[in-house]
Motif scaffolding. Structure first.
Motif, PDB file in Angstrom:
ATOM      1  N   GLU A   1      10.367   2.863 -10.265  1.00  0.00           N
ATOM      2  CA  GLU A   1       9.481   3.494  -9.280  1.00  0.00           C
ATOM      3  C   GLU A   1       8.011   3.159  -9.573  1.00  0.00           C
ATOM      4  N   ALA A   2       7.638   3.151 -10.834  1.00  0.00           N
ATOM      5  CA  ALA A   2       6.262   2.788 -11.204  1.00  0.00           C
ATOM      6  C   ALA A   2       5.977   1.334 -10.829  1.00  0.00           C
ATOM      7  N   GLU A   3       6.961   0.467 -10.983  1.00  0.00           N
ATOM      8  CA  GLU A   3       6.792  -0.935 -10.600  1.00  0.00           C
ATOM      9  C   GLU A   3       6.660  -1.073  -9.087  1.00  0.00           C
ATOM     10  N   MET A   4       7.409  -0.264  -8.349  1.00  0.00           N
ATOM     11  CA  MET A   4       7.271  -0.273  -6.888  1.00  0.00           C
ATOM     12  C   MET A   4       5.853   0.123  -6.495  1.00  0.00           C
ATOM     13  N   ARG A   5       5.308   1.135  -7.159  1.00  0.00           N
ATOM     14  CA  ARG A   5       3.943   1.575  -6.860  1.00  0.00           C
ATOM     15  C   ARG A   5       2.939   0.483  -7.217  1.00  0.00           C
ATOM     16  N   ARG A   6       3.147  -0.198  -8.334  1.00  0.00           N
ATOM     17  CA  ARG A   6       2.242  -1.281  -8.731  1.00  0.00           C
ATOM     18  C   ARG A   6       2.229  -2.378  -7.667  1.00  0.00           C
ATOM     19  N   ILE A   7       3.381  -2.731  -7.165  1.00  0.00           N
ATOM     20  CA  ILE A   7       3.474  -3.757  -6.121  1.00  0.00           C
ATOM     21  C   ILE A   7       2.819  -3.256  -4.833  1.00  0.00           C
ATOM     22  N   ALA A   8       3.043  -2.008  -4.488  1.00  0.00           N
ATOM     23  CA  ALA A   8       2.404  -1.426  -3.298  1.00  0.00           C
ATOM     24  C   ALA A   8       0.885  -1.481  -3.434  1.00  0.00           C
ATOM     25  N   GLU A   9       0.387  -1.190  -4.612  1.00  0.00           N
ATOM     26  CA  GLU A   9      -1.060  -1.244  -4.841  1.00  0.00           C
ATOM     27  C   GLU A   9      -1.600  -2.665  -4.675  1.00  0.00           C
ATOM     28  N   LYS A  10      -0.831  -3.661  -5.104  1.00  0.00           N
ATOM     29  CA  LYS A  10      -1.233  -5.058  -4.891  1.00  0.00           C
ATOM     30  C   LYS A  10      -1.309  -5.378  -3.403  1.00  0.00           C
ATOM     31  N   VAL A  11      -0.321  -4.927  -2.649  1.00  0.00           N
ATOM     32  CA  VAL A  11      -0.288  -5.196  -1.205  1.00  0.00           C
ATOM     33  C   VAL A  11      -1.480  -4.552  -0.514  1.00  0.00           C
ATOM     34  N   VAL A  12      -1.774  -3.298  -0.849  1.00  0.00           N
ATOM     35  CA  VAL A  12      -2.894  -2.631  -0.174  1.00  0.00           C
ATOM     36  C   VAL A  12      -4.236  -3.211  -0.600  1.00  0.00           C
ATOM     37  N   ALA A  13      -4.283  -3.880  -1.744  1.00  0.00           N
ATOM     38  CA  ALA A  13      -5.519  -4.547  -2.160  1.00  0.00           C
ATOM     39  C   ALA A  13      -5.732  -5.861  -1.417  1.00  0.00           C
ATOM     40  N   GLU A  14      -4.654  -6.457  -0.919  1.00  0.00           N
ATOM     41  CA  GLU A  14      -4.732  -7.758  -0.251  1.00  0.00           C
ATOM     42  C   GLU A  14      -4.778  -7.682   1.274  1.00  0.00           C
ATOM     43  N   TYR A  15      -4.340  -6.577   1.839  1.00  0.00           N
ATOM     44  CA  TYR A  15      -4.261  -6.438   3.299  1.00  0.00           C
ATOM     45  C   TYR A  15      -4.930  -5.134   3.727  1.00  0.00           C
ATOM     46  N   PRO A  16      -5.376  -5.045   4.991  1.00  0.00           N
ATOM     47  CA  PRO A  16      -5.991  -3.809   5.481  1.00  0.00           C
ATOM     48  C   PRO A  16      -4.920  -2.781   5.879  1.00  0.00           C
ATOM     49  N   VAL A  17      -4.230  -2.264   4.887  1.00  0.00           N
ATOM     50  CA  VAL A  17      -3.099  -1.360   5.112  1.00  0.00           C
ATOM     51  C   VAL A  17      -3.600   0.042   5.447  1.00  0.00           C
ATOM     52  N   ARG A  18      -3.106   0.566   6.549  1.00  0.00           N
ATOM     53  CA  ARG A  18      -3.390   1.950   6.929  1.00  0.00           C
ATOM     54  C   ARG A  18      -2.380   2.889   6.270  1.00  0.00           C
ATOM     55  N   ALA A  19      -1.114   2.445   6.178  1.00  0.00           N
ATOM     56  CA  ALA A  19      -0.077   3.269   5.554  1.00  0.00           C
ATOM     57  C   ALA A  19       1.058   2.370   5.083  1.00  0.00           C
ATOM     58  N   LEU A  20       1.675   2.746   3.959  1.00  0.00           N
ATOM     59  CA  LEU A  20       2.756   1.961   3.355  1.00  0.00           C
ATOM     60  C   LEU A  20       3.796   2.917   2.794  1.00  0.00           C
ATOM     61  N   ALA A  21       5.063   2.533   2.941  1.00  0.00           N
ATOM     62  CA  ALA A  21       6.162   3.326   2.382  1.00  0.00           C
ATOM     63  C   ALA A  21       7.267   2.379   1.926  1.00  0.00           C
ATOM     64  N   ALA A  22       7.937   2.736   0.828  1.00  0.00           N
ATOM     65  CA  ALA A  22       9.051   1.936   0.316  1.00  0.00           C
ATOM     66  C   ALA A  22      10.010   2.836  -0.450  1.00  0.00           C
TER      67      ALA A  22
END
Length: 153
Positions: free
Chosen positions: A72-93
């Motif tokens: 789960e922590a790794e999923m959050r780390r990847i989500a944080e990478k995605v939101v740093a690279e794209y103009p994400v308004r909301a993300l869920a996984a």
């Protein structure tokens, strides 16, 4: 009307990661879709991974997912990478673990962005990186009696 980046809705949200989870219970597309709702999002991309009845030319009878405690922590780390690279308004996984049947949902991810192209790209990055980097393993049992472990990383 010209598209400009001077409106706050054109930017990523301050806290876009809405839902991250590894679960033993059934997953819900509706829950993930609701989690990424955002009035400034013009595009939402959703990916649903399901258990199929075959792999590599063999019939799959059983399938189970297990994970490392850090998944789960790794999923959050990847989500944080995605939101740093794209103009994400909301993300869920969310990803399932335990025994699954053919047709069950194994993973559901969604990303909302100001525009559809960004949403597609961010969602693709999210699912691809989750599959390659999160320590979740798939154990498949085939009709011919053989079995196989498939690792995410």
């Amino acid at each position: 009307m010209a598209v400009t980046d001077d409106h706050p809705g054109e930017l990523g949200a301050d806290e876009p990661i809405k839902l991250i989870g590894v679960r033993e219970s059934a997953l819900s597309v509706d829950e993930v879709f609701r989690a990424v709702g955002d009035d400034a999002a013009g595009g939402t991309a959703l990916f649903v991974g399901t258990v199929r009845n075959h792999d590599g030319g063999a019939d799959v009878d059983e399938l189970g997912y297990s994970c490392h405690p850090t998944a789960e922590a790794e999923m959050r780390r990847i989500a944080e990478k995605v939101v740093a690279e794209y103009p994400v308004r909301a993300l869920a996984a969310v990803h399932r673990v335990g025994k699954l049947k053919v047709g069950d949902l194994a993973v559901v991810v969604a990303v909302s962005c100001p525009h559809r192209g960004e949403a597609f790209e961010a969602c693709r990055r999210l699912i691809d990186d989750l599959k390659h980097e999160v320590p979740i393993w798939k154990h498949q049992k085939f009709s011919d009696g053989t079995e196989e472990w498939v690792g995410a990383c």
